[in-house]
Design a protein around this motif. Structure first.
Motif, PDB file in Angstrom:
ATOM      1  N   ALA A 110       0.626  -1.365   0.006  1.00 19.01           N
ATOM      2  CA  ALA A 110      -0.057  -0.100  -0.032  1.00 19.01           C
ATOM      3  C   ALA A 110       0.866   1.445   0.064  1.00 19.01           C
ATOM      4  O   ALA A 110       1.913   1.336   0.702  1.00 19.01           O
ATOM      5  CB  ALA A 110      -0.911   0.063   1.180  1.00 19.01           C
ATOM      6  N   PHE A 111       0.307   2.324  -0.576  1.00 17.11           N
ATOM      7  CA  PHE A 111       1.093   3.604  -0.704  1.00 17.11           C
ATOM      8  C   PHE A 111       2.354   3.533  -1.497  1.00 17.11           C
ATOM      9  O   PHE A 111       3.248   4.353  -0.745  1.00 17.11           O
ATOM     10  CB  PHE A 111       0.771   4.035   0.665  1.00 17.11           C
ATOM     11  N   ARG A 112       2.562   2.738  -2.295  1.00 18.17           N
ATOM     12  CA  ARG A 112       3.720   2.764  -2.911  1.00 18.17           C
ATOM     13  C   ARG A 112       3.471   3.249  -4.450  1.00 18.17           C
ATOM     14  O   ARG A 112       2.614   4.215  -4.558  1.00 18.17           O
ATOM     15  CB  ARG A 112       4.269   1.261  -2.773  1.00 18.17           C
ATOM     16  N   SER A 113       4.189   2.530  -5.702  1.00 22.11           N
ATOM     17  CA  SER A 113       3.924   3.173  -6.837  1.00 22.11           C
ATOM     18  C   SER A 113       2.764   3.105  -7.448  1.00 22.11           C
ATOM     19  O   SER A 113       1.918   2.017  -7.004  1.00 22.11           O
ATOM     20  CB  SER A 113       4.883   2.597  -7.804  1.00 22.11           C
ATOM     21  N   SER A 114       2.084   3.928  -8.011  1.00 21.29           N
ATOM     22  CA  SER A 114       0.808   3.763  -8.775  1.00 21.29           C
ATOM     23  C   SER A 114       0.893   4.491 -10.186  1.00 21.29           C
ATOM     24  O   SER A 114       1.968   4.832 -10.464  1.00 21.29           O
ATOM     25  CB  SER A 114      -0.301   4.336  -7.766  1.00 21.29           C
TER      26      SER A 114
END
Length: 504
Positions: free
Chosen positions: A70-74
């Motif tokens: 979660a809350f890494r690369s998107s």
């Protein structure tokens, strides 16, 4: 039955009878829920109807890995940019996975809501699972597993589920096994995301925000653009006594009792209904200071509302804790495991009742620890307390010659119900708890039960309800675990269980 909305339908909004809760269902099936409670912070979150109980051998532990990614690369942000946004927000932003839910939550100042929702939307809808990020997990997760295994209070509850539900579902590992970690790839994790992160399985919730504004922001961030899964099934519906439409909801007791959550029956897949088996597990560690013992039984699931409230009250009635706080004037330690166990046995270090409840089943029991070479006597004491409540009369026990073993009094039942109501209302003072309660209830059943209705249901629990709940525990095979010096319990557990009519 309430069918999943078709692509041609319009959004529909439900308003609770008290006007506090609004739920909009988008054409793709995604639900947006909000409560406009005043406060200095706004809490918002995304709840995904997935978790370890729905995983098969090919995807075991993937919910845990998705949580850690979660809350890494998107698609819109790099991992570094996501971290910079979190630091700038300065609020409480987290993700977690359980057996029946993967959740992403944030508490921020009202003016930061658009940024926080943008971050939540990208990490849930548009993650880029990069090879280097999976490689980082391969290095970090083994340390996490080692840390969990080194602490009995975290390892043994997980082992209890494995022993009690040996055929998978609720017994599937909550944390990713090392063998699975080594075979996970960005492609396989992306396929898992595509399979479970579908709109009909997602709820976006907020507390402290205007509902129409929240729906508009969700649409702007792409939640309305998700395509409903072709395999979406109908959900079971029932009348909502507190609002326009909905289904029966019982989620709050997961928060009180530390359970893993629940959900409507339609998506229990791929493993189907859980199958409770019971069983035994002993691990010899003769050099540790205390032997840990867990005695568990099958209890009610969240779908069985009346029994669930009875088990919640029974847990408060038994209570318990550690020996450090067991004595002294003014401590207020009046539960049965304090007054009848910890206050009377110096060799017992801790003794506490637990309840893990899920959609279709639960685990109720007592966990305790004692000095080595007393573990078989500890099992006798633990079983005696459950049996005493079940029978409502004195129980013969050679280990308790100086303690009355009668069933609970009306005063004890009243105290347990008051404590349960107090815990409920005090926890709901937290904005993040309000958010999780809202999101999980809507995820499971389509609407939110207000706290005053829960208080009424607690108040309706009778002494007979509690006694019958304890009796039903003894009808199922026990799940018995011990870690530490276990020679005595390995040798005598069958005889101790038989003396209390417990099936092993």
């Amino acid at each position: 039955h309430r069918a999943v909305p078709s692509a041609s339908s319009q959004p529909t909004t439900q308003i609770s009878a008290d006007g506090q809760t609004r739920i909009t269902t988008l054409p793709n099936g995604l639900r947006i829920a909000s409560e406009r409670n005043p406060g200095h912070f706004t809490a918002l979150g995304v709840y995904v109807d997935a978790g370890s109980r729905y995983e098969d051998s090919a995807t075991s532990g993937y919910a845990h890995l998705m949580d850690r990614l979660a809350f890494r690369s998107s698609e819109r942000f790099t991992s570094a940019e996501s971290m910079a946004m979190i630091e700038k927000l300065g609020g409480s932003i987290m993700s977690s996975s359980s057996r029946e839910c993967i959740m992403y939550q944030a508490a921020v100042f009202p003016h930061d809501v658009p940024t926080a929702l943008k971050l939540l939307a990208d990490t849930t809808l548009r993650p880029k699972i990069l090879p280097e990020e999976v490689d980082e997990l391969r290095m970090a997760v083994p340390w996490e597993l080692q840390e969990v295994k080194s602490k009995p209070e975290t390892f043994l509850p997980e082992k209890l589920h494995e022993v009690a539900f040996r055929n998978g579902t609720l017994g599937s590992p909550l944390l990713c096994p090392i063998s699975q970690l080594n075979t996970a790839t960005p492609d396989s994790l992306s396929a898992y995301h595509q399979r479970w992160y579908t709109p009909e399985r997602m709820v976006v919730a907020a507390v402290g925000l205007d509902h129409d504004d929240f729906v508009r922001m969700c649409n702007d961030n792409g939640f309305a653009d998700l395509t409903a899964s072709a395999s979406a099934l109908p959900t079971l519906a029932a009348s909502d006594p507190g609002g326009d439409t909905g289904a029966s909801s019982k989620s709050w007791f997961n928060k009180i009792l530390g359970g893993g959550g629940g959900r409507t029956p339609h998506a229990i897949a791929p493993g189907g209904q859980s199958v409770y088996t019971g069983g035994t597990w002993f691990e010899s560690k003769p050099d540790v200071d205390f032997t840990q013992v867990y005695l568990g039984f099958k209890s009610a699931g969240i779908n069985d509302e009346r029994r669930l409230y009875a088990y919640a009250t029974l847990q408060m009635l038994l209570g318990g804790g550690g020996s450090f706080s067991a004595g002294g004037p003014g401590k207020g330690m009046y539960s049965r495991l304090y007054t009848r166990v910890l206050n009377q046995h110096a060799w017992i270090e801790s003794c506490v009742a637990f309840h893990h409840c899920y959609t279709d089943a639960g685990l109720f029991g007592i966990s305790a620890s004692c000095r080595p070479r007393n573990e078989h006597a500890l099992l006798d004491v633990m079983a005696s307390e459950i049996e005493a409540v079940a029978l409502g009369k004195p129980v013969v026990s050679s280990r308790r010659p100086y303690s009355s073993l009668e069933g609970p009094s009306s005063l004890e039942v009243r105290r347990a119900k008051n404590q349960l109501k107090s815990n409920l209302l005090m926890n709901l003072e937290s904005r993040m708890v309000q958010l999780e309660d809202l999101g999980r209830q809507v995820q499971m059943s389509g609407y939110k039960v207000p706290a005053d209705t829960m208080v009424e249901r607690i108040e309706a629990v009778t002494m007979d309800d509690i006694s019958n709940a304890a009796k039903e525990l003894l009808d199922s095979p026990a799940a018995l675990l011990a870690q530490g010096y276990v020679d005595g319990i390995k040798k005598f557990h069958a005889q101790v269980a038989a003396s209390h009519k417990i099936k092993i």
